[in-house]
Design a protein around this motif. Structure first.
Motif, PDB file in Angstrom:
ATOM      1  N   GLY A   1       2.609   2.107  -2.841  1.00 15.21           N
ATOM      2  CA  GLY A   1       1.868   2.478  -4.400  1.00 15.21           C
ATOM      3  C   GLY A   1       2.574   4.137  -4.515  1.00 15.21           C
ATOM      4  O   GLY A   1       2.053   4.651  -5.954  1.00 15.21           O
TER       5      GLY A   1
ATOM      6  N   LEU B   1       1.138   7.890  -5.153  1.00 13.98           N
ATOM      7  CA  LEU B   1      -0.121   9.242  -4.836  1.00 13.98           C
ATOM      8  C   LEU B   1      -0.409   7.805  -5.939  1.00 13.98           C
ATOM      9  O   LEU B   1      -1.511   8.162  -6.292  1.00 13.98           O
ATOM     10  CB  LEU B   1       0.504  10.423  -5.892  1.00 13.98           C
TER      11      LEU B   1
ATOM     12  N   PHE C   1     -12.801   4.113  -2.903  1.00 12.35           N
ATOM     13  CA  PHE C   1     -13.323   5.283  -1.946  1.00 12.35           C
ATOM     14  C   PHE C   1     -14.735   5.649  -2.124  1.00 12.35           C
ATOM     15  O   PHE C   1     -16.317   5.478  -1.272  1.00 12.35           O
ATOM     16  CB  PHE C   1     -12.700   5.487  -0.625  1.00 12.35           C
TER      17      PHE C   1
ATOM     18  N   ILE D   1     -10.683  -3.671   4.685  1.00 18.31           N
ATOM     19  CA  ILE D   1      -9.391  -2.789   4.360  1.00 18.31           C
ATOM     20  C   ILE D   1      -8.814  -2.403   5.159  1.00 18.31           C
ATOM     21  O   ILE D   1      -7.440  -2.036   5.842  1.00 18.31           O
ATOM     22  CB  ILE D   1      -9.875  -1.196   3.612  1.00 18.31           C
TER      23      ILE D   1
ATOM     24  N   THR E   1      -7.305   4.439  -4.672  1.00 15.51           N
ATOM     25  CA  THR E   1      -7.571   3.506  -3.346  1.00 15.51           C
ATOM     26  C   THR E   1      -9.106   5.245  -2.806  1.00 15.51           C
ATOM     27  O   THR E   1     -10.013   4.708  -2.780  1.00 15.51           O
ATOM     28  CB  THR E   1      -7.406   3.846  -2.286  1.00 15.51           C
ATOM     29  N   SER E   2      -8.851   6.524  -3.814  1.00 19.40           N
ATOM     30  CA  SER E   2      -9.703   7.202  -3.813  1.00 19.40           C
ATOM     31  C   SER E   2     -10.940   7.218  -4.046  1.00 19.40           C
ATOM     32  O   SER E   2     -12.062   7.286  -3.557  1.00 19.40           O
ATOM     33  CB  SER E   2      -9.290   8.472  -3.592  1.00 19.40           C
TER      34      SER E   2
ATOM     35  N   PHE F   1      -7.709  -5.283  -2.199  1.00 23.15           N
ATOM     36  CA  PHE F   1      -7.008  -3.546  -1.671  1.00 23.15           C
ATOM     37  C   PHE F   1      -5.757  -3.593  -1.828  1.00 23.15           C
ATOM     38  O   PHE F   1      -5.458  -2.539  -2.731  1.00 23.15           O
ATOM     39  CB  PHE F   1      -7.786  -3.756  -0.591  1.00 23.15           C
TER      40      PHE F   1
ATOM     41  N   LEU G   1      -2.882   6.169  -4.425  1.00 21.99           N
ATOM     42  CA  LEU G   1      -3.958   6.756  -3.239  1.00 21.99           C
ATOM     43  C   LEU G   1      -5.206   7.700  -4.384  1.00 21.99           C
ATOM     44  O   LEU G   1      -6.136   6.989  -3.783  1.00 21.99           O
ATOM     45  CB  LEU G   1      -3.031   8.070  -2.273  1.00 21.99           C
TER      46      LEU G   1
ATOM     47  N   VAL H   1       1.093  -0.940   0.289  1.00 21.51           N
ATOM     48  CA  VAL H   1       0.099  -0.505   0.225  1.00 21.51           C
ATOM     49  C   VAL H   1       0.809   1.095   0.250  1.00 21.51           C
ATOM     50  O   VAL H   1       0.948   2.032  -0.543  1.00 21.51           O
ATOM     51  CB  VAL H   1      -1.239   0.270   0.913  1.00 21.51           C
TER      52      VAL H   1
END
Lengths: 368, 602
Positions: free
Chosen positions: A243, A245, A286, A327, A282-283, A270, A279, A240
């Protein structure tokens, strides 16, 4: 209820047209299709197995049909069917303990030749519906019925816990108890129950398997045992974090491509997403989940029917529980329990059941 | 319009929100954690993910070869294939070990116990060798099946092979894994883990030269340990070769004469200090220790009461016995407490005034009137009792020290010093005052004094050199560079003719009809030497015959000599433990050594 204290904060005006029509909720449909397709891509990226991806795709297709069938069904006519489908689900839950699939160390799967499936997944879908149906058979829910549901839930919880499957057994607990507490179980009992549960924590701890204890202990200091029990968490956090940004790019995550992440195609998918899309990815994830959960909850909030309210509420909370717990464990906030990420993780039963869940909620939506 | 005033009964909605909120909070915390991982700590994890894929491994260098003085190969490296395992890639050790055992047709219990013994105390990501020296069939089977077995790999390694095993063992020594103790004494070794280092002998003394330099390789591997590609390579550098001064031919021929008897032999070129033969017997097969898997296999070697691993030539401490007499005589001449001509009556016993106790000579009835030369030739004890008594320990010890008694020879750091007693020494070590009787015993090389064979050889080398003490060497060349002679000391006597006269006496030992080593007389190659019989235990005469039955209590036989006298090529000392008579068993060895070597030189 105009002066309800919460009224100011929840200003969720769904466009009027929804209220008086049975129009299909395309927000939900599109977010589901997005999540599942994205999941297929990530399964391919993490497993490098076209076969596994196609298999999952087939489940997706099946589940989607099931979802649409349920969505356009009349749930009132189905209610009796839901109520009694508890019994075959319980039967399967018992059967799996005696005749588990031989390909696994745990007794979670029933082998049906062509495919295997998890009775516990079925139960966590059936239980809230039949419980809600049982609790709402009278205009006012009787305490006796509530106790009965709690009792039955504990039995199901026990049956799943000894498979052993800690993750799903927690979900079963939610699936059975949420209808009870939502339908008006007295607060005093809820607090008392919570108090009892806290007291019995040491007992629960003692009944855990060594590897489960290890996972919980590892949570507090994963670096102490990087190559043993802490491996999953440490590797997943590295994935995680590395990774960044914008991620390393699709199929380019070194952590997942070189198999450093365990179970990267199922429970830890995930971290593959985070590694390859960063990021930003993942954003977006979400956001999509947010839209989905929001639309699902609205069904519950705007429903006039108690049964529909309880069922859609419980199923939405369970979905959210899956997402948040999965998560959290992948990034080291919670102990590692077997809990897939809805619509994304590899696993046929879970995907189909999740799609059916959406189907049920969509069918209830017509009752808004 | 809100959801609460929308419906008559919104109690359920209220409750749904309450039970929803813990998960919303959890999701929010999770998002913060993701932000923390992939934004604020991203660099740290990027580095970790890099090192995750990249493995640095060491490549063991090949140890230097060892040759004899005539460039015959003595020690080589055999290439062998080993099975290396990396525990961090093994999912289920039981299944893994079972697979390996079935594949290689090995005993599962043995492999399991090896695995668990080695696994303890190691970090789980440190690869190590589980099975050594695979045979061809095993390699073939493994190379087909290894892809299916996670965490195992065939790697090649070198095993040290001493070609003339037992003959060369005391010189060469053996290699072994680096121990904690090794690292304590030499911290730089900690970076060479998995390398074998010399434990004894030349392998140990010249380890840093033979060792070479580690190579390094960076590889990308997946989490199953499978190699993806090599990223960089820094090849290892082979250690330097050594050429020993040992003459393999001479060493072999002399060794065979030992026939398993306990003892030692040192042959040194007096002028250069080069050691041409160095034998310690009994000995061992160094390759057993070089390729050792676990201690159990060689336990018997360490437990053997004949101590085959002990280097008697360098560390065996024996009473020098009568071989000390020439030095006692020279010391007395220096102190002018005796002259060459003065005669002493040897009636077989020596008495100190005011003491009833007799000091017995080895020959019953004595040697009659003896002067210095006759005393050396016939090895009169009474003469040297008297000499030592008059000389006193304060004059004797410092003189002997010049010849190297009581000091390490300088060949290696791992040899014994022997004991050169003095008043101070006895007070410190025994806790008693020095008695006159102690000096008297020391006159014939008995009592507290002990010396190692190499010390005795060097002392006689000084006699052969007429005073020059050279540092012993066993290496002639390191790589292509020759080692050089080191002269430690030049002893000068008040009368330099005494060197010659002592030599004549030592010649008499071999050449005179009454000489104690007359049995090795050979007029072609003249040897000057001295016999010795070291008492293992001081015993009365009556008990003696009885005790002779027990071999371990019999006296040690010594002979030390050099020749050819005109131009000494070799000093040889031979000790046969419990061999009784120096002339009978030790002297012929010395004769053989000098003859062989002189002929070779021509």
């Amino acid at each position: 209820m105009r002066n309800s204290p919460l009224s100011f904060s929840v200003n969720l005006k769904i466009d009027k047209s929804q209220n008086n029509s049975s129009q299909f909720d395309y927000w939900i449909l599109f977010s589901i299709i997005f999540l599942c397709s994205f999941g297929l891509a990530m399964i391919y990226s993490s497993s490098n197995s076209l076969e596994m991806t196609i298999r999952q795709g087939a489940y997706f297709f099946l589940g989607l049909i099931g979802m649409l069938l349920l969505a356009f069904s009349n749930f009132r006519k189905m209610e009796v069917f839901y109520l009694h489908s508890f019994w075959p689900a319980l039967f399967l839950l018992i059967i799996v303990l005696f005749f588990p699939s031989e390909n696994s160390k745990t007794s979670r799967w029933i082998d049906l030749g062509l495919f295997t499936f998890q009775p516990s997944e079925l139960m966590r879908f059936i239980l809230p519906i039949s419980a809600a149906s049982f609790l709402t058979k009278n205009l006012k829910t009787k305490m006796k019925d509530m106790w009965l549901v709690i009792f039955v839930t504990l039995i199901c919880f026990y049956l799943v816990a000894i498979q052993p499957d800690l993750g799903t057994s927690i979900i079963i607990l939610l699936a059975g108890l949420l209808p009870v507490v939502i339908s008006g179980f007295p607060w005093i009992y809820i607090f008392f129950g919570g108090f009892l549960a806290t007291l019995s924590l040491p007992l629960i701890w003692m009944s855990l398997y060594d590897y489960q204890k290890q996972r919980i202990l590892t949570l507090f200091n994963p670096e102490a045992d990087i190559y043993g029990a802490g491996w999953n968490i440490v590797q997943s956090k590295i994935a995680v974090g590395s990774g960044g940004l914008f991620g390393k790019g699709f199929l380019n995550g070194s952590q997942s491509q070189l198999n450093f992440i365990p179970e990267s195609h199922s429970d830890f998918i995930f971290s593959v997403i985070a590694e390859e899309f960063g990021l930003l990815g993942t954003s977006i994830l979400f956001l999509i989940y947010g839209i989905l959960i929001y639309r699902l909850l609205m069904v519950s909030f705007y429903s006039s029917n108690k049964f529909a309210k309880i069922v859609s509420g419980t199923l939405s909370i369970i979905l959210l529980a899956y997402i948040s717990i999965n998560i959290s464990m992948v990034i080291g906030l919670l102990p590692v329990v077997g809990m897939p990420l809805p619509f994304l993780s590899q696993g046929g039963t879970a995907l189909v059941v999740n799609l059916l869940t959406i189907g049920i909620i969509l069918s209830l939506r017509k009752e808004v | 319009m809100s959801i609460f005033d929308n419906k008559k009964d919104s109690n359920e909605t209220y409750r749904i929100i309450i039970f929803l909120s813990p998960f919303l909070i959890l999701l929010f915390l999770a998002f913060l954690q993701i932000l923390n991982l992939s934004y604020f700590n991203s660099d740290k994890f990027k580095t970790q993910s890099e090192s995750n894929r990249l493995y640095q491994s060491k490549i063991i260098p090949q140890r230097g070869f060892i040759f004899d003085s005539k460039n015959t190969l003595l020690v080589e490296n055999n290439i062998q294939q080993d099975l290396e395992i990396n525990p961090s890639f093994i999912e289920n050790p039981r299944i893994f070990l079972k697979q390996i055992a079935d594949l290689l047709e090995l005993n599962l219990n043995k492999i399991e116990s090896d695995f668990y013994i080695r696994a303890t105390g190691k970090s789980p990501n440190e690869p190590y060798i589980l099975i050594k020296d695979l045979n061809e069939k095993q390699i073939a089977k493994l190379s087909v099946n290894l892809k299916k077995i996670k965490g195992a790999e065939i790697i090649s390694s070198f095993s040290r092979n001493v070609i003339h095993k037992e003959v060369m063992a005391p010189v060469i020594g053996y290699v072994g894994n680096i121990s904690r103790e090794d690292i304590f004494y030499n911290p730089e070794l900690s970076q060479f883990k998995s390398l074998k280092i010399g434990k004894t002998g030349v392998e140990k003394d010249f380890d840093s030269i033979l060792r070479g330099n580690m190579g390094y390789r960076i590889q990308e591997r997946d989490s199953n340990g499978k190699l993806i590609r090599n990223i960089s390579l820094e090849p290892p550098i082979k250690g330097k070769d050594l050429q020993l001064s040992i003459d393999l031919d001479l060493q072999k021929k002399l060794f065979s004469d030992f026939n398993g008897r306990k003892g030692a032999l040192v042959a040194i070129e007096p002028k250069t200090g080069l050691i041409r033969a160095l034998i310690s017997s009994p000995t061992y097969d160094p390759n057993l220790l070089n390729t050792i898997n676990d201690y159990e296999e060689v336990k018997s070697l360490f437990a053997d009461k004949d101590s085959p691993l002990f280097n008697r030539a360098l560390s065996g401490q024996y009473p020098p016995a009568s071989t000390l007499k020439p030095f006692v005589g020279m010391a007395a001449l220096e102190a002018e407490t005796i002259s060459w001509e003065k005669q002493i009556i040897d009636s077989g016993e020596y008495y100190v005034e005011g003491d009833e106790r007799p000091y017995k000579g080895w020959k019953e009835g004595g040697h009659g009137n003896v002067d210095m030369k006759k005393a050396i030739v016939e090895s009169s004890d009474v003469y040297f009792y008297s000499l030592a008594y008059d000389l006193t320990i304060n004059n004797l010890s410092p003189f002997l020290e010049k010849f190297g008694y009581g000091k390490q020879s300088g060949l290696t750091e791992n040899e014994a010093k022997g004991i050169l007693p003095s008043r101070k020494w006895k007070l410190g070590y025994i806790g008693e005052a020095w008695f006159k009787g102690d000096t008297i015993n020391m006159g014939i090389g008995q009592g507290y004094i002990t010396a190692t064979p190499i010390q005795i050889a060097l002392a006689y080398a000084a006699l052969a050199n007429k005073g020059e003490i050279v540092k012993p060497r066993i290496i002639e060349k390191v790589g292509n560079d020759s080692t050089e002679k080191v002269s430690k000391l030049n002893i000068s006597l008040s009368d330099n003719k005494n060197w010659k006269r002592i030599e004549e006496a030592l010649l008499g030992v071999v050449e005179a009809s009454n000489g104690t080593a007359n049995n090795i007389y050979d007029r072609n190659i003249r040897i000057a030497g001295k016999t010795g019989t070291a008492q293992v235990k001081s015993i009365g005469e009556t008990e003696y015959k009885f005790l002779r039955e027990d071999e371990s209590l019999r006296d040690h036989a010594l002979f030390v000599g050099y020749g050819p006298v005109e131009d000494p090529k070799l000093v040889v000392v031979a000790i046969i433990e419990n061999g009784e008579s120096g002339s009978a068993v030790a002297a012929p060895l010395v004769r053989k050594a000098i003859n062989l070597y002189s002929k070779n030189e021509k």
